[in-house]
Design a protein around this motif. Structure first.
Motif, PDB file in Angstrom:
ATOM      1  N   THR A 186      -9.303  -8.332 -15.509  1.00 32.36           N
ATOM      2  CA  THR A 186      -9.815  -7.531 -16.635  1.00 32.36           C
ATOM      3  C   THR A 186      -8.714  -6.852 -17.448  1.00 32.36           C
ATOM      4  O   THR A 186      -9.003  -6.270 -18.486  1.00 32.36           O
ATOM      5  N   ARG A 198      -8.161   1.948 -25.154  1.00 33.90           N
ATOM      6  CA  ARG A 198      -7.185   1.716 -24.103  1.00 33.90           C
ATOM      7  C   ARG A 198      -6.624   0.297 -24.205  1.00 33.90           C
ATOM      8  O   ARG A 198      -5.447   0.102 -24.430  1.00 33.90           O
ATOM      9  N   SER A 214     -20.107   0.189 -15.567  1.00 30.24           N
ATOM     10  CA  SER A 214     -19.443   0.969 -14.522  1.00 30.24           C
ATOM     11  C   SER A 214     -20.519   1.539 -13.610  1.00 30.24           C
ATOM     12  O   SER A 214     -21.714   1.461 -13.913  1.00 30.24           O
TER      13      SER A 214
HETATM   14  C1  LIG Z   1     -12.092  -2.643 -16.709  1.00 28.50           C
HETATM   15  C2  LIG Z   1     -12.896  -1.898 -15.695  1.00 28.50           C
HETATM   16  N1  LIG Z   1     -14.123  -2.371 -15.340  1.00 28.50           N
HETATM   17  C3  LIG Z   1     -14.876  -1.755 -14.421  1.00 28.50           C
HETATM   18  C4  LIG Z   1     -14.435  -0.603 -13.770  1.00 28.50           C
HETATM   19  C5  LIG Z   1     -15.305  -0.010 -12.680  1.00 28.50           C
HETATM   20  O1  LIG Z   1     -15.703   1.245 -12.961  1.00 28.50           O
HETATM   21  P1  LIG Z   1     -16.357   2.220 -11.851  1.00 28.50           P
HETATM   22  O2  LIG Z   1     -15.405   2.367 -10.735  1.00 28.50           O
HETATM   23  O3  LIG Z   1     -16.486   3.454 -12.662  1.00 28.50           O
HETATM   24  O4  LIG Z   1     -17.636   1.601 -11.466  1.00 28.50           O
HETATM   25  C6  LIG Z   1     -13.195  -0.067 -14.128  1.00 28.50           C
HETATM   26  C7  LIG Z   1     -12.732   1.189 -13.492  1.00 28.50           C
HETATM   27  O5  LIG Z   1     -11.845   1.872 -13.899  1.00 28.50           O
HETATM   28  C8  LIG Z   1     -12.402  -0.728 -15.095  1.00 28.50           C
HETATM   29  O6  LIG Z   1     -11.192  -0.262 -15.436  1.00 28.50           O
END
Ligand SMILES: Cc1ncc(COP(=O)(O)O)c(C=O)c1O
Length: 399
Positions: A111, A169, A244
């Motif tokens: 990601t 970001r 998230s």
């Molecule tokens: C690109 C990305 N996707 C998903 C998440 C997962 O988020 P969470 O831990 O808040 O569920 C994060 C966490 O920082 C992230 O940076």
């Protein structure tokens, strides 16, 4: 656990772990009371319930989930998430992708932007060897470097366009800039556009469910519009990945979203608990399964005691304090790298040698401080899982 898996984990731990008869691997502590502190603990009953609850939610919603493995960096946890129904896992770094691929986890999505040519080569190599590692790309130069590296090794790479939908970001801006990037991707024979990534980091920890829903919906609307723009322009970008833990049940209601990359839900932490849920001030959809076990090592003062967990044992990047399980009256204060002090708002202070478990302020960076996690069933150590690709372990500059 199979012998091969045990060998792999043993190698990852830096020492062979012979097969145990039952429960903890031979040579490892069998009970929580045997563990040296500070130690990272996982309550398996709670963890399993969190994994199941999230998988059930997405199954019922008819949507996929590809949990973010940056939270745990642990192939055994990824394996359990996939067994519960996840499409694969997301990764934040190339070493994480390599660790998961080596453990046989499929359906990987990187990601983060990867712009260093040697790292790009490593991702291409993973794909060339048959691992499915999809990448999120958010800049023309990144696309160029990846497209050229893929062509050099005649390896087809799946990509998502990484959209900046408000957290400023990473990623390209939605709408026409994203369409332009789609067109550029289309000029590279070995890049295959599969869809969009839209992570709304600025929505995940918004306090109050209704407010959070508003922020997330506004952000995700930009992604859905971009997906429609791409479709109208002839790009069959099917995937829309985002979300998230804080918005897991908000984003799954948005038409066009196909999969969610939830991370922290497996462990939970103090930071997440205070964002509030649909029915109260504490977010209780998922329960804390992760804790740090500590020992009281000094009691010289009447108003405080000291435990052996400071910033090297508990990531304290968020303003919230670690919370002692079963002792809500205890207030933790940072006391340097190795220690924390505890005072009490009511009740006696713990005695020298007492052991206390703390729910961690922020789970991801705390896990990154440890080489292994002790998986407990009650007070019994059922297994010991290595945490791989830790950023602190990376000293040779190649990662
Ligand atoms: C690109 C990305 N996707 C998903 C998440 C997962 O988020 P969470 O831990 O808040 O569920 C994060 C966490 O920082 C992230 O940076």
């Amino acid at each position: 656990m199979s012998v091969n898996r045990r060998r792999f984990l043993g190698a990852a731990l830096g020492a062979a772990i012979p097969a145990g008869v039952s429960g903890a691997p031979a040579g490892q502590p069998r009970f929580k009371a045997d563990l040296f502190t500070p130690a990272l603990l996982l309550d398996l009953d709670v963890f399993e319930s969190n994994v199941k609850r999230m998988a059930d939610h997405y199954r019922q919603a008819g949507i996929g989930h590809r949990p973010h493995a940056k939270t745990h960096k642990c192939p055994e946890i990824a394996r359990r998430q996939v067994s519960a129904g996840a499409l694969g896992v997301c990764l934040a770094t190339v070493p994480e992708a390599e660790a998961m691929a080596a453990a046989g986890i499929r359906g990987l999505l990187l990601t983060s932007p990867i712009v260093e040519p040697r790292k790009i080569d490593r991702v291409v190599q993973l794909n060339r060897l048959g691992n499915e590692v999809m990448l999120a790309v958010g800049h023309a130069r990144e696309v160029q470097l990846l497209g050229e590296a893929a062509a050099t090794s005649s390896t087809t790479i799946d990509v998502l366009i990484d959209l900046d939908i408000g957290d400023r970001r990473t990623g390209i801006l939605p709408g026409p800039p994203a369409l332009e990037l789609a067109r550029q991707i289309g000029t590279y024979r070995f890049l295959r556009l599969r869809g969009l990534q839209a992570y709304a980091g600025h929505a995940s920890h918004v306090v109050g469910f209704d407010h959070r829903r508003k922020v997330s919906r506004e952000a995700m609307a930009r992604a859905v519009e971009t997906k429609e723009l791409l479709a109208r322009s002839g790009f069959a970008a099917v995937i829309l990945s985002g979300g998230s833990t804080g918005t897991y049940n908000i984003d799954s209601d948005i038409a066009g979203v196909t999969e969610l990359q939830v991370g922290s839900y497996i462990f939970m932490d103090v930071d997440y608990r205070r964002i509030g849920g649909q029915s109260g001030a504490v977010y209780t959809d998922f329960q804390p399964s992760l804790s740090v076990l500590t020992t009281v090592v000094s009691t010289s003062h009447a108003d405080r005691v000291t435990v052996d967990a400071g910033t090297k044992a508990l990531a304290t990047d968020v303003p919230h304090r670690p919370e002692a399980r079963g002792r809500p009256d205890l207030v933790y204060s940072r006391a340097g790298d190795e220690f924390g002090t505890l005072s009490s708002t009511a009740g006696p202070l713990p005695a020298l040698g007492d052991r206390l478990e703390f729910i961690v302020p922020h789970c991801d960076p705390t896990v990154n401080l440890y080489d292994r996690i002790y998986a407990l069933r009650g007070d019994r150590v059922e297994d010991v899982w290595p945490i791989l690709a830790r950023k602190e372990n990376v000293k040779d500059g190649s990662r």
